[in-house]
Design an enzyme around this catalytic site. Structure first.
Site, mmCIF file in Angstrom:
data_model
loop_
_atom_site.group_PDB
_atom_site.id
_atom_site.type_symbol
_atom_site.label_atom_id
_atom_site.label_comp_id
_atom_site.label_asym_id
_atom_site.label_seq_id
_atom_site.Cartn_x
_atom_site.Cartn_y
_atom_site.Cartn_z
ATOM 1 N N VAL A 1 -79.240 70.294 74.836
ATOM 2 C CA VAL A 1 -80.066 70.687 75.974
ATOM 3 C C VAL A 1 -79.428 71.908 76.631
ATOM 4 O O VAL A 1 -78.244 71.869 76.980
ATOM 5 C CB VAL A 1 -80.177 69.547 77.015
ATOM 6 C CG1 VAL A 1 -80.955 70.008 78.244
ATOM 7 C CG2 VAL A 1 -80.809 68.303 76.407
ATOM 8 N N VAL A 2 -80.200 72.974 76.772
ATOM 9 C CA VAL A 2 -79.755 74.165 77.484
ATOM 10 C C VAL A 2 -80.792 74.440 78.566
ATOM 11 O O VAL A 2 -81.964 74.665 78.268
ATOM 12 C CB VAL A 2 -79.621 75.384 76.548
ATOM 13 C CG1 VAL A 2 -79.104 76.591 77.318
ATOM 14 C CG2 VAL A 2 -78.714 75.064 75.368
ATOM 15 N N ILE A 3 -80.329 74.399 79.821
ATOM 16 C CA ILE A 3 -81.223 74.601 80.960
ATOM 17 C C ILE A 3 -80.912 75.956 81.587
ATOM 18 O O ILE A 3 -79.753 76.282 81.831
ATOM 19 C CB ILE A 3 -81.052 73.473 81.993
ATOM 20 C CG1 ILE A 3 -81.385 72.116 81.342
ATOM 21 C CG2 ILE A 3 -81.955 73.714 83.209
ATOM 22 C CD1 ILE A 3 -81.100 70.915 82.217
ATOM 23 N N ARG B 1 -89.102 66.102 77.322
ATOM 24 C CA ARG B 1 -89.052 66.341 75.884
ATOM 25 C C ARG B 1 -88.005 65.497 75.161
ATOM 26 O O ARG B 1 -87.876 65.566 73.949
ATOM 27 C CB ARG B 1 -88.778 67.836 75.634
ATOM 28 C CG ARG B 1 -89.973 68.690 75.997
ATOM 29 C CD ARG B 1 -89.606 70.122 76.333
ATOM 30 N NE ARG B 1 -90.806 70.895 76.634
ATOM 31 C CZ ARG B 1 -91.442 70.882 77.799
ATOM 32 N NH1 ARG B 1 -90.988 70.135 78.792
ATOM 33 N NH2 ARG B 1 -92.531 71.611 77.986
ATOM 34 N N THR C 1 -77.892 83.057 85.464
ATOM 35 C CA THR C 1 -77.326 84.201 84.751
ATOM 36 C C THR C 1 -77.978 84.335 83.378
ATOM 37 O O THR C 1 -78.746 83.482 82.948
ATOM 38 C CB THR C 1 -75.805 84.023 84.559
ATOM 39 O OG1 THR C 1 -75.577 82.937 83.642
ATOM 40 C CG2 THR C 1 -75.104 83.731 85.881
ATOM 41 N N SER D 1 -73.791 73.374 73.002
ATOM 42 C CA SER D 1 -74.765 73.819 72.005
ATOM 43 C C SER D 1 -74.253 74.946 71.129
ATOM 44 O O SER D 1 -74.631 75.042 69.960
ATOM 45 C CB SER D 1 -76.066 74.232 72.693
ATOM 46 O OG SER D 1 -76.693 73.095 73.249
ATOM 47 N N VAL D 2 -73.387 75.805 71.650
ATOM 48 C CA VAL D 2 -72.856 76.908 70.849
ATOM 49 C C VAL D 2 -72.065 76.375 69.652
ATOM 50 O O VAL D 2 -72.016 77.025 68.602
ATOM 51 C CB VAL D 2 -72.005 77.859 71.720
ATOM 52 C CG1 VAL D 2 -71.262 78.876 70.872
ATOM 53 C CG2 VAL D 2 -72.883 78.565 72.738
ATOM 54 N N GLU D 3 -71.486 75.205 69.785
ATOM 55 C CA GLU D 3 -70.704 74.617 68.692
ATOM 56 C C GLU D 3 -71.570 73.917 67.645
ATOM 57 O O GLU D 3 -71.074 73.529 66.583
ATOM 58 C CB GLU D 3 -69.675 73.629 69.251
ATOM 59 C CG GLU D 3 -68.574 74.280 70.059
ATOM 60 C CD GLU D 3 -68.992 74.689 71.470
ATOM 61 O OE1 GLU D 3 -68.425 75.670 71.973
ATOM 62 O OE2 GLU D 3 -69.885 74.040 72.063
ATOM 63 N N HIS E 1 -76.570 83.883 80.672
ATOM 64 C CA HIS E 1 -75.890 82.976 79.744
ATOM 65 C C HIS E 1 -76.891 82.142 78.936
ATOM 66 O O HIS E 1 -76.712 81.926 77.741
ATOM 67 C CB HIS E 1 -74.937 82.064 80.527
ATOM 68 C CG HIS E 1 -74.125 81.144 79.677
ATOM 69 N ND1 HIS E 1 -73.121 81.604 78.848
ATOM 70 C CD2 HIS E 1 -74.166 79.798 79.531
ATOM 71 C CE1 HIS E 1 -72.576 80.569 78.228
ATOM 72 N NE2 HIS E 1 -73.197 79.470 78.623
#
Length: 158
Positions: free
Chosen positions: A80-82, A127, A86, A58-60, A88
């Protein structure tokens, strides 16, 4: 998303527009489906010219969204970021949101933030527009970003 207040945009007339879609490869099973739903939404809205790109994570997404924004009328970013154990999760989501917003403003091209930022895999599945999902972010993000292009074009007429 809270699950309420949905504007219920099923489709818009976006014939003649060019759409860029960028999706991450993390959680590929979900993002692949979201990309397919975004493509289906584009087709349902009359968009024939769709460019799809994939990135590692996702950062890209923002930098490739910017490249697409230079050659497309609108861009949809999907991922998707779960949440993990941490901080992060927070850093990734902040960077992606700020990056996609910056691209939209700098390029004056609507960019849809279709990145699921969730607490669990179950929430992501809810989702991702799967058969038993309660939401379809690939479809919804695409229709929303095409609607934004049309709104900007209408404002430009005046």
């Amino acid at each position: 998303m809270a699950g309420f207040g949905d504007p219920h945009l099923n489709t818009v007339d976006a014939a003649g527009l060019k759409l860029g879609i960028v999706g991450s490869r993390w959680h590929a099973d979900l993002v692949d489906h979201m990309v397919a739903r975004a493509q289906a939404a584009a087709q349902a809205c009359g968009v024939q010219d769709v460019v799809v790109a994939r990135v590692a994570g996702s950062v890209e997404l923002p930098v490739v969204a910017q490249a697409l924004a230079k050659r497309c009328d609108a861009v949809v970013a999907l991922g998707v970021v779960i949440r993990g154990e941490t901080a992060h999760f927070n850093y990734v989501n902040d960077a992606v949101t700020a990056g996609l917003t910056r691209v939209a403003l700098d390029e004056q091209t609507p960019v849809a933030h279709g990145v699921l930022t969730v607490e669990s895999l179950g929430q992501a599945k809810d989702r991702a527009g799967l058969e038993d999902s309660i939401e379809d972010k690939g479809w919804q993000s695409t229709v929303a970003v095409l609607d934004a292009v049309l709104a900007i074009r209408e404002l430009s007429k005046g």
